[in-house]
Scaffold this motif. Sequence first.
Motif, PDB file in Angstrom:
ATOM      1  N   GLY A   1      12.444  15.651  -3.696  1.00  8.59           N
ATOM      2  CA  GLY A   1      13.494  14.803  -3.149  1.00  8.59           C
ATOM      3  C   GLY A   1      13.392  14.518  -1.667  1.00  8.59           C
ATOM      4  O   GLY A   1      14.281  13.882  -1.097  1.00  8.59           O
ATOM      5  N   VAL A   2      12.323  14.967  -1.026  1.00  9.70           N
ATOM      6  CA  VAL A   2      12.158  14.717   0.407  1.00  9.70           C
ATOM      7  C   VAL A   2      11.837  13.245   0.617  1.00  9.70           C
ATOM      8  O   VAL A   2      11.021  12.668  -0.104  1.00  9.70           O
ATOM      9  CB  VAL A   2      11.016  15.586   0.979  1.00  9.70           C
ATOM     10  CG1 VAL A   2      10.774  15.248   2.443  1.00  9.70           C
ATOM     11  CG2 VAL A   2      11.359  17.059   0.810  1.00  9.70           C
ATOM     12  N   PRO A   3      12.483  12.580   1.589  1.00  6.76           N
ATOM     13  CA  PRO A   3      12.177  11.164   1.828  1.00  6.76           C
ATOM     14  C   PRO A   3      10.695  10.943   2.078  1.00  6.76           C
ATOM     15  O   PRO A   3      10.053  11.722   2.778  1.00  6.76           O
ATOM     16  CB  PRO A   3      13.005  10.836   3.078  1.00  6.76           C
ATOM     17  CG  PRO A   3      14.132  11.806   3.031  1.00  6.76           C
ATOM     18  CD  PRO A   3      13.552  13.066   2.467  1.00  6.76           C
ATOM     19  N   ARG A   4      10.164   9.873   1.501  1.00 10.71           N
ATOM     20  CA  ARG A   4       8.738   9.561   1.631  1.00 10.71           C
ATOM     21  C   ARG A   4       8.578   8.230   2.346  1.00 10.71           C
ATOM     22  O   ARG A   4       7.970   7.302   1.858  1.00 10.71           O
ATOM     23  CB  ARG A   4       8.084   9.508   0.240  1.00 10.71           C
ATOM     24  CG  ARG A   4       8.128  10.842  -0.514  1.00 10.71           C
ATOM     25  CD  ARG A   4       7.348  11.926   0.223  1.00 10.71           C
ATOM     26  NE  ARG A   4       7.255  13.141  -0.561  1.00 10.71           N
ATOM     27  CZ  ARG A   4       6.272  13.409  -1.426  1.00 10.71           C
ATOM     28  NH1 ARG A   4       5.313  12.535  -1.599  1.00 10.71           N
ATOM     29  NH2 ARG A   4       6.258  14.533  -2.102  1.00 10.71           N
ATOM     30  N   PHE A   5       9.193   8.119   3.513  1.00 11.26           N
ATOM     31  CA  PHE A   5       9.145   6.872   4.257  1.00 11.26           C
ATOM     32  C   PHE A   5       7.812   6.754   4.989  1.00 11.26           C
ATOM     33  O   PHE A   5       7.071   7.714   5.163  1.00 11.26           O
ATOM     34  CB  PHE A   5      10.276   6.793   5.271  1.00 11.26           C
ATOM     35  CG  PHE A   5      11.662   6.896   4.674  1.00 11.26           C
ATOM     36  CD1 PHE A   5      11.863   6.767   3.304  1.00 11.26           C
ATOM     37  CD2 PHE A   5      12.762   7.120   5.475  1.00 11.26           C
ATOM     38  CE1 PHE A   5      13.130   6.867   2.760  1.00 11.26           C
ATOM     39  CE2 PHE A   5      14.038   7.218   4.944  1.00 11.26           C
ATOM     40  CZ  PHE A   5      14.217   7.097   3.578  1.00 11.26           C
ATOM     41  N   ASP A   6       7.512   5.550   5.418  1.00 10.14           N
ATOM     42  CA  ASP A   6       6.355   5.277   6.269  1.00 10.14           C
ATOM     43  C   ASP A   6       6.900   4.709   7.571  1.00 10.14           C
ATOM     44  O   ASP A   6       7.440   3.606   7.594  1.00 10.14           O
ATOM     45  CB  ASP A   6       5.414   4.286   5.585  1.00 10.14           C
ATOM     46  CG  ASP A   6       4.137   4.047   6.377  1.00 10.14           C
ATOM     47  OD1 ASP A   6       4.249   3.634   7.546  1.00 10.14           O
ATOM     48  OD2 ASP A   6       3.036   4.245   5.830  1.00 10.14           O
ATOM     49  N   ASP A   7       6.783   5.453   8.650  1.00  8.66           N
ATOM     50  CA  ASP A   7       7.413   5.065   9.910  1.00  8.66           C
ATOM     51  C   ASP A   7       6.932   3.710  10.405  1.00  8.66           C
ATOM     52  O   ASP A   7       7.724   2.911  10.930  1.00  8.66           O
ATOM     53  CB  ASP A   7       7.152   6.135  10.982  1.00  8.66           C
ATOM     54  CG  ASP A   7       7.889   7.433  10.691  1.00  8.66           C
ATOM     55  OD1 ASP A   7       8.867   7.389   9.919  1.00  8.66           O
ATOM     56  OD2 ASP A   7       7.484   8.479  11.222  1.00  8.66           O
ATOM     57  N   GLU A   8       5.648   3.430  10.243  1.00  6.74           N
ATOM     58  CA  GLU A   8       5.114   2.166  10.743  1.00  6.74           C
ATOM     59  C   GLU A   8       5.624   0.992   9.915  1.00  6.74           C
ATOM     60  O   GLU A   8       5.996  -0.054  10.456  1.00  6.74           O
ATOM     61  CB  GLU A   8       3.580   2.192  10.728  1.00  6.74           C
ATOM     62  CG  GLU A   8       2.913   0.939  11.272  1.00  6.74           C
ATOM     63  CD  GLU A   8       3.254   0.649  12.733  1.00  6.74           C
ATOM     64  OE1 GLU A   8       3.068  -0.505  13.149  1.00  6.74           O
ATOM     65  OE2 GLU A   8       3.718   1.560  13.442  1.00  6.74           O
TER      66      GLU A   8
ATOM     67  N   LYS B   1       0.831  -1.212   0.000  1.00  8.69           N
ATOM     68  CA  LYS B   1       0.000   0.000   0.000  1.00  8.69           C
ATOM     69  C   LYS B   1       0.860   1.253   0.000  1.00  8.69           C
ATOM     70  O   LYS B   1       0.537   2.249  -0.659  1.00  8.69           O
ATOM     71  CB  LYS B   1      -0.926  -0.016   1.218  1.00  8.69           C
ATOM     72  CG  LYS B   1      -2.061  -1.028   1.117  1.00  8.69           C
ATOM     73  CD  LYS B   1      -2.934  -0.991   2.365  1.00  8.69           C
ATOM     74  CE  LYS B   1      -4.063  -2.017   2.261  1.00  8.69           C
ATOM     75  NZ  LYS B   1      -4.912  -2.028   3.478  1.00  8.69           N
ATOM     76  N   TRP B   2       1.962   1.223   0.746  1.00  4.83           N
ATOM     77  CA  TRP B   2       2.875   2.360   0.766  1.00  4.83           C
ATOM     78  C   TRP B   2       3.439   2.624  -0.631  1.00  4.83           C
ATOM     79  O   TRP B   2       3.479   3.776  -1.088  1.00  4.83           O
ATOM     80  CB  TRP B   2       3.997   2.077   1.772  1.00  4.83           C
ATOM     81  CG  TRP B   2       5.151   3.030   1.685  1.00  4.83           C
ATOM     82  CD1 TRP B   2       5.167   4.352   2.040  1.00  4.83           C
ATOM     83  CD2 TRP B   2       6.456   2.729   1.199  1.00  4.83           C
ATOM     84  NE1 TRP B   2       6.414   4.890   1.801  1.00  4.83           N
ATOM     85  CE2 TRP B   2       7.228   3.927   1.297  1.00  4.83           C
ATOM     86  CE3 TRP B   2       7.067   1.577   0.709  1.00  4.83           C
ATOM     87  CZ2 TRP B   2       8.556   3.980   0.904  1.00  4.83           C
ATOM     88  CZ3 TRP B   2       8.393   1.630   0.326  1.00  4.83           C
ATOM     89  CH2 TRP B   2       9.124   2.826   0.415  1.00  4.83           C
TER      90      TRP B   2
END
Length: 374
Positions: free
Chosen positions: A170-177, A149-150
């Motif tokens: 260019g900003v990181p697009r991480f998903d913390d969970e 889904k991410w």
Amino acid sequence: MNRQELRLALRMIPFLNELDGDAHGVLQLREKRWLVWHPDVVASLWRNDRTLGHPKSRTLSPLLGNGSMLWMDGPEHAEYRRFIGPALRGRNLVRYEEIIHELVGRTIEELRPGDRVGLAEWTRKLTLRVVGRIVLGVDDDVLLQAFSKWLDRRLGNRARTLAHRFLGRGVPRFDDEVDRMLLDRARNAEPPALAALLPPTNLRDQLVSLLFAGHETTAGATAWTFYWLDRNPELCEEIQAGDEELLTATIMESLRLCPPATLAGNRSTPTGLVLTPSIYLAHRRKESFPDPKSFDPHRFLGKRPPSSHFFPFGGGVRHCLGMDLALLEIRLIVTALLRRRQVRCLRPRSCAPQLRGAAMAPPPGLAMVTTCRP
């Protein structure tokens, strides 16, 4: 970004199709950036790859992280390949074959006869299960669904990809969970899971890169193979009868006409020149492949094109470490599904490719229907 680069970014496949047939095999996109697909230029890149730089992808680096093995260079890159490469080829493939058989069988059993299933969606789910087991050592559908889904939120269609690339800056697009679940699972992994072999430095970036690279293109290649088999029923019958050589040739021809990766990354010279090899255009050169738009697996029977003509898994020092695993996976998935189900694609003629980043897969509208074999 000038007009040529913008066209490549916004309408990649139509733009590449306009260049199809250009025998020069090079196109200047801007002052110091060139798109290349002529075999002589590609061969030179592969020969000199160790001396070239490999700039990060503006689309993928914010997702995979700056510490990904995909952006490593020099001794660091060579050391990583020496470290992880043996786990993805040779005798280790025998162990992976058992994993693939198990997960393919389970996923096929979940197909209820008569249901319409998105072909690309089904192959992505299956290949993510396989690489998830290989990397993490266990099944964790909750984690893999969250990971999927991410990715879909960023690359699920061309509009999302472009918004992610041009608006994210260019900003990181991480998903913390998702990252937390990945790291927790990896830190508890035991050999032979790949996660247990990875160094702790940039562990998150390596895990995400392995999961992404280990399923996205394999899924696309598998889906395209089913598409072409559906379009060629006589060929499908020969493969069902057990012609493994023809199956391998069919996979190769599918990889030629519908390469799951359209571009083979970027190469930079000390003078700042950036060269981008186009897999899509190299595979459609009539000088390399007579009648290039025709689907003809027989062109691969007993023949191996030069790596400057045919490079679905990239080339040089950056060629895909998981190539042997991917080809094994495609063969086993196709063989198992054809043996246990009758497969029919719906609306196969309206099959405009869908881009997810630079990866090319059949569109969501291409569905398959399966029925049990008598």
